[in-house]
Design an enzyme around this catalytic site. Sequence first.
Site, short mmCIF file in Angstrom:
data_model
loop_
_atom_site.label_atom_id
_atom_site.label_comp_id
_atom_site.label_asym_id
_atom_site.label_seq_id
_atom_site.Cartn_x
_atom_site.Cartn_y
_atom_site.Cartn_z
N GLY A 181 4.07 -6.78 -10.79
CA GLY A 181 4.19 -5.59 -9.96
C GLY A 181 2.99 -4.68 -10.02
N ILE A 182 1.85 -5.17 -9.57
CA ILE A 182 0.63 -4.36 -9.63
C ILE A 182 0.69 -3.15 -8.72
CG2 ILE A 182 -0.81 -6.31 -10.33
CD1 ILE A 182 -1.91 -6.30 -7.42
N GLY A 183 1.56 -3.19 -7.70
CA GLY A 183 1.74 -2.01 -6.87
C GLY A 183 2.34 -0.86 -7.64
N ASP A 184 2.97 -1.17 -8.77
CA ASP A 184 3.50 -0.16 -9.68
C ASP A 184 2.55 0.10 -10.85
OD1 ASP A 184 6.04 0.44 -8.49
OD2 ASP A 184 6.77 -1.49 -9.17
N THR A 185 2.13 -0.97 -11.53
CA THR A 185 1.43 -0.80 -12.79
C THR A 185 0.00 -0.30 -12.64
OG1 THR A 185 0.85 -3.16 -12.83
CG2 THR A 185 2.87 -2.50 -13.97
#
Length: 411
Positions: A181-185
């Site tokens: 979840g790079i859109g989060d992290t």
Amino acid sequence: MSTPPGGSLPGALAGLKVIDLTVMLAGPFCTMLLADQGADVIKVEPPEGDHTRTVGPFMPDDGLRAFGGYFQSVNRNKRSIALDLKSAAGRADFLKLVAGADVVVENFRTGVMDRLGLGYETLAAVNPRLVYACLRGFGDPRTGASPYVDWPAYDVVAQAMGGVMGITGPAPDQPLKVGPGIGDTVPATMLAFGILAAVRHADRTGKGQFVDIAMYDAILALCERIAFQHSYAGVVPHPEGNGHPLLCPFGLFRAADGWVSIACPQDRFWRDLCTAMGRPELGTDPRYALNNDRVVHRAEVIEAVTAWTTTRSKAELGAALGGLVPFGPVNDAADIFADPHVAVREMLQPVDHPGSARRGMIAGVPLRMTLTQGRVRARAPLLDEHADDIRAEFTRAAPSLQKTSNQDQTS
């Protein structure tokens, strides 16, 4: 300030008090980064608890189910107190916490805190040194009113709009979501940096400030090359499979038992690779000797490397290329758990899990420091687990802080 749970040696952020209102992945990942480095992160949860407590996976023998692996992973090293911010008593208690805090972090949709009467301006009046940090899909109107400000956003939305999906995938017309979840992290990591920059400013000047990050913006920044490629060359980058548009070879290659990554960003690596493949003549061939020429003849280069890698196992390729050219096997979780690098770098950390006789394993702290090493000091908290300690600390400064009663709670 009391020592955070499980702490002995203080981290670099010891003494920093953070009030954490965040939920899901992005916000808790941000505050986790601060907690890992020694900040005292107080997780303020609603009376029913953060809803991610109900998300698995759960240990097979966990009869308590106070939380699963998801919650455990990003809420380690934190303390929990339950407050009903929809009640007058809960809001009053929260303001007393804020008065003694350095940072407040939230990731609610735009306007939620303002409607509760707990927006930035209200909290800054209570504590002028306060750093108020928020993470939203499209930012906060205080720093730039996006036309999408009221759109809810999650990882997959940020990946899509920020550009990473547009350059990821097997073919130009097949965009692909990145696995983690790079859109989060990624936004969370950038916000943690912003928080510390603002804390540094507050330490120097005595003035706090509002800090926010849009998930969209963070992913766009992560995809920095698409901006200069479009500006300088007038191109619109598209998915390019497992290679690189400017370097060759630079990507994934099939092995006899899986996949490996090989990168030759410098011509000397290409020559070394050719020697290892038993094809030294390719290293000096004018069609392939220089990177720009290899990019032109990409298909021939990839074919030659693939013909060699597919006949060897990942271990054999590692023995031939490790330490010679940039190389790495494509690992799955089982490979990672068995890797001696992961063990020596302590990148898998055991944690107790209430309700289970087993200990769980979660990702460790990648930032290494010689004097103030961050670490996983404690498991994630039970709901309201540290309320008494937190109340005792703040009662000394604000005697009217009272435990939220059922009568105070409103829907």
